[in-house]
Write a protein that holds these residues in place. Sequence first.
Motif, PDB file in Angstrom:
ATOM      1  N   LEU A 102      39.442   1.938  14.917  1.00 52.02           N
ATOM      2  CA  LEU A 102      39.594   1.033  13.770  1.00 52.02           C
ATOM      3  C   LEU A 102      38.251   0.411  13.387  1.00 52.02           C
ATOM      4  O   LEU A 102      38.008   0.128  12.217  1.00 52.02           O
ATOM      5  N   GLU A 103      37.397   0.229  14.393  1.00 56.45           N
ATOM      6  CA  GLU A 103      36.060  -0.316  14.098  1.00 56.45           C
ATOM      7  C   GLU A 103      35.281   0.648  13.214  1.00 56.45           C
ATOM      8  O   GLU A 103      34.646   0.226  12.247  1.00 56.45           O
ATOM      9  N   VAL A 104      35.301   1.935  13.567  1.00 60.50           N
ATOM     10  CA  VAL A 104      34.528   2.901  12.758  1.00 60.50           C
ATOM     11  C   VAL A 104      35.105   3.009  11.347  1.00 60.50           C
ATOM     12  O   VAL A 104      34.400   3.368  10.414  1.00 60.50           O
ATOM     13  N   ALA A 105      36.392   2.686  11.213  1.00 54.65           N
ATOM     14  CA  ALA A 105      37.003   2.733   9.880  1.00 54.65           C
ATOM     15  C   ALA A 105      36.740   1.447   9.104  1.00 54.65           C
ATOM     16  O   ALA A 105      37.151   1.321   7.950  1.00 54.65           O
ATOM     17  N   GLY A 106      36.044   0.495   9.745  1.00 56.51           N
ATOM     18  CA  GLY A 106      35.653  -0.740   9.064  1.00 56.51           C
ATOM     19  C   GLY A 106      36.762  -1.765   8.935  1.00 56.51           C
ATOM     20  O   GLY A 106      36.732  -2.611   8.038  1.00 56.51           O
ATOM     21  N   GLU A 107      37.759  -1.700   9.813  1.00 57.69           N
ATOM     22  CA  GLU A 107      38.862  -2.677   9.737  1.00 57.69           C
ATOM     23  C   GLU A 107      38.406  -4.058  10.219  1.00 57.69           C
ATOM     24  O   GLU A 107      37.452  -4.176  10.983  1.00 57.69           O
ATOM     25  N   LYS A 108      39.132  -5.074   9.782  1.00 60.39           N
ATOM     26  CA  LYS A 108      38.772  -6.454  10.137  1.00 60.39           C
ATOM     27  C   LYS A 108      39.195  -6.760  11.583  1.00 60.39           C
ATOM     28  O   LYS A 108      40.218  -6.250  12.059  1.00 60.39           O
ATOM     29  N   PRO A 109      38.410  -7.608  12.293  1.00 67.37           N
ATOM     30  CA  PRO A 109      38.701  -7.894  13.702  1.00 67.37           C
ATOM     31  C   PRO A 109      40.133  -8.377  13.962  1.00 67.37           C
ATOM     32  O   PRO A 109      40.760  -7.970  14.943  1.00 67.37           O
ATOM     33  N   ALA A 110      40.672  -9.223  13.074  1.00 68.74           N
ATOM     34  CA  ALA A 110      42.026  -9.754  13.300  1.00 68.74           C
ATOM     35  C   ALA A 110      43.053  -8.623  13.256  1.00 68.74           C
ATOM     36  O   ALA A 110      43.968  -8.562  14.091  1.00 68.74           O
ATOM     37  N   TYR A 111      42.890  -7.732  12.290  1.00 71.78           N
ATOM     38  CA  TYR A 111      43.804  -6.594  12.160  1.00 71.78           C
ATOM     39  C   TYR A 111      43.671  -5.675  13.377  1.00 71.78           C
ATOM     40  O   TYR A 111      44.668  -5.207  13.949  1.00 71.78           O
ATOM     41  N   ILE A 112      42.428  -5.456  13.800  1.00 72.26           N
ATOM     42  CA  ILE A 112      42.169  -4.571  14.946  1.00 72.26           C
ATOM     43  C   ILE A 112      42.889  -5.110  16.182  1.00 72.26           C
ATOM     44  O   ILE A 112      43.591  -4.379  16.883  1.00 72.26           O
ATOM     45  N   ARG A 113      42.734  -6.413  16.406  1.00 74.33           N
ATOM     46  CA  ARG A 113      43.341  -7.041  17.592  1.00 74.33           C
ATOM     47  C   ARG A 113      44.865  -6.830  17.585  1.00 74.33           C
ATOM     48  O   ARG A 113      45.457  -6.399  18.566  1.00 74.33           O
ATOM     49  N   LYS A 114      45.466  -7.112  16.424  1.00 69.13           N
ATOM     50  CA  LYS A 114      46.923  -7.037  16.304  1.00 69.13           C
ATOM     51  C   LYS A 114      47.405  -5.594  16.501  1.00 69.13           C
ATOM     52  O   LYS A 114      48.331  -5.341  17.275  1.00 69.13           O
ATOM     53  N   LYS A 115      46.717  -4.669  15.824  1.00 74.71           N
ATOM     54  CA  LYS A 115      47.156  -3.267  15.843  1.00 74.71           C
ATOM     55  C   LYS A 115      46.969  -2.650  17.243  1.00 74.71           C
ATOM     56  O   LYS A 115      47.859  -1.950  17.754  1.00 74.71           O
ATOM     57  N   VAL A 116      45.820  -2.934  17.842  1.00 74.77           N
ATOM     58  CA  VAL A 116      45.537  -2.342  19.161  1.00 74.77           C
ATOM     59  C   VAL A 116      46.535  -2.863  20.196  1.00 74.77           C
ATOM     60  O   VAL A 116      47.090  -2.087  20.987  1.00 74.77           O
ATOM     61  N   MET A 117      46.802  -4.154  20.157  1.00 72.77           N
ATOM     62  CA  MET A 117      47.742  -4.718  21.128  1.00 72.77           C
ATOM     63  C   MET A 117      49.146  -4.148  20.927  1.00 72.77           C
ATOM     64  O   MET A 117      49.869  -3.893  21.891  1.00 72.77           O
ATOM     65  N   ALA A 121      40.211   0.246  20.200  1.00 75.31           N
ATOM     66  CA  ALA A 121      39.764  -0.439  18.976  1.00 75.31           C
ATOM     67  C   ALA A 121      38.665   0.335  18.246  1.00 75.31           C
ATOM     68  O   ALA A 121      38.495   0.180  17.030  1.00 75.31           O
ATOM     69  N   LEU A 122      37.950   1.171  18.971  1.00 74.10           N
ATOM     70  CA  LEU A 122      36.825   1.914  18.380  1.00 74.10           C
ATOM     71  C   LEU A 122      37.228   2.662  17.101  1.00 74.10           C
ATOM     72  O   LEU A 122      36.490   2.664  16.110  1.00 74.10           O
ATOM     73  N   VAL A 153      46.040   8.513  24.284  1.00 72.24           N
ATOM     74  CA  VAL A 153      47.080   8.719  23.275  1.00 72.24           C
ATOM     75  C   VAL A 153      47.144   7.493  22.349  1.00 72.24           C
ATOM     76  O   VAL A 153      47.251   7.621  21.125  1.00 72.24           O
ATOM     77  N   ALA A 154      47.032   6.314  22.940  1.00 76.05           N
ATOM     78  CA  ALA A 154      47.030   5.092  22.128  1.00 76.05           C
ATOM     79  C   ALA A 154      45.869   5.130  21.135  1.00 76.05           C
ATOM     80  O   ALA A 154      46.018   4.772  19.959  1.00 76.05           O
ATOM     81  N   ARG A 155      44.713   5.586  21.614  1.00 79.72           N
ATOM     82  CA  ARG A 155      43.548   5.692  20.720  1.00 79.72           C
ATOM     83  C   ARG A 155      43.817   6.715  19.608  1.00 79.72           C
ATOM     84  O   ARG A 155      43.406   6.533  18.468  1.00 79.72           O
TER      85      ARG A 155
END
Lengths: 291, 231
Positions: free
Chosen positions: B112-127, B109-110, B156-158
């Motif tokens: 997407l966090e540094v890119a300023g994405e929203k938590p809901a999007y981060i959760r969905k995308k990372v999973m 998730a890091l 690789v996922a990161r």
Amino acid sequence: MIRYIKKALADIRSNRFLNLITIVTISLSILVVSLFLLFFENASRVIEGWNQGGRAMIYLTPAFSPEMLPDLEARIKTLGEVEEMRFISKSRALERLKDEMTGNTGFFETLKENPLPHALEIRMNTHGDFQQMKAFAEKIAALEMVESVEYGQGWLARFLKIFSLFRITGYAMCGLFLLIALFITANTVRLAFYSRRLEIEIMRLVGATQGFIKTPFYVEGLLQGFLGGVLGLLILLAAFFTVSSGISRNLSAYVYLDIRFLSVRAMGIILLASTFLGWFGCYLSLKQILK
Amino acid sequence: MNLESSKHAIIRLFNVTKRYGAKMALNDVSVDIQPGEFIFISGPSGAGKSTLLKVLYLAEKVSEGQILINGMNLARISSAKLPLLRRRFGMVFQDFKLIPGRTVFENVALVLEVAGEKPAYIRKKVMHVLRTTGMEKKANALPPTLSGGEQQRVAVARAVVGDPDIILADEPTGSLDHASAKLVLDFLMAYHKNGATILLASHNLHLLESMVRGRNIELEQGQLVKTSTLL
């Protein structure tokens, strides 16, 4: 911002011991500084009380007669701010003295004439400033028909000198303790930064900005400072309630004492200062590490 | 160089030289890489493979020469714009570079966090990415509790979670057994098929030859000695 606060709290949790040491150090420094502030606030109030809020007695020359009173009052009022002025005639003064010396009335019967002068009792509005009070009193003393002015200049001046010296020492001690707290906060941030070197390196590699990397450290510094300040004030409050009741019980019968805890304004300033201290320590450290 | 293909190159290196004191890590390397290419950077240890990747993501500055990424000259990138450039890359390292105190989910998730994405999007995308790499069930695990192969799959996922158009992989299979290496390469190949440009540095060309197709850039003592196509 919530994300940064959560991150800072998680970092504090993961470095519990280090953060606890910093918070305790800040709290002890704040305790010392607050203790001095508490002392100075109360000492100033007590001195003000002893000084009866700028009261002075103006003793008039034997040539003075009550008909001259309006003119003299007007002249005194032009010299400074007078909150209250009361004329005490020589006969009233003698009555007062007799009242105060009940049991020694025989002495007064031997007097052929009243030796006491006419007097004016005034309350100057000098906001507790001794120098202002002194200057005002000197101007009054220079007036025609004024014999002397008594405002406790002898012992009060000496006491104030000692008090000033103590105040300067207090400031120096406060500065020293704040510097120590600053130094320790800066070092904690440095240690935290080095312990998270890998994390920071990875953050940079994945495109984190300096702001993203630094903000949790700043939030951590602010939290450390704030919590240190709160803890310091709580310790002082507990100590104050334990000690002040004993002092008031034992001494209030002998001397004028009005001991209070720090004002809300002073507590606010202390909390702001300690929070700033946490932030500034962090700023100094990060500036050095990231340059 | 073919002028037409140069015009569309996503990465261009012009006479790039990198020195560490007297040692020449890269020596006058020029190459164009087209969008969507799978590039192998091969050569023995010390040939300059890692250095070539490092100068691309600006972990190191070149001593001489120029590098253009999508027409952007890396020599002129300000420190404020460097993070934006790095977000265009996905990076995979031999030593994984995972944060040991953060969970698998948090490591991925890091980006997407540094890119300023929203938590809901981060959760969905990372999973989603963890599911495709087969690491979904380990989302709450800490990296030190995982095997080398699993850690590399997290890395690789990161690397792909931010949908980068370029993936830089430095010896991603170097410390893995054959089965784990194959899993990682399969995943990179799948991502490559979606259009990403991949630069993969490895000394183990035999493994790569048997599994993937692309262009091989062979380095030796910092010099580009051979370019060939792997079929």
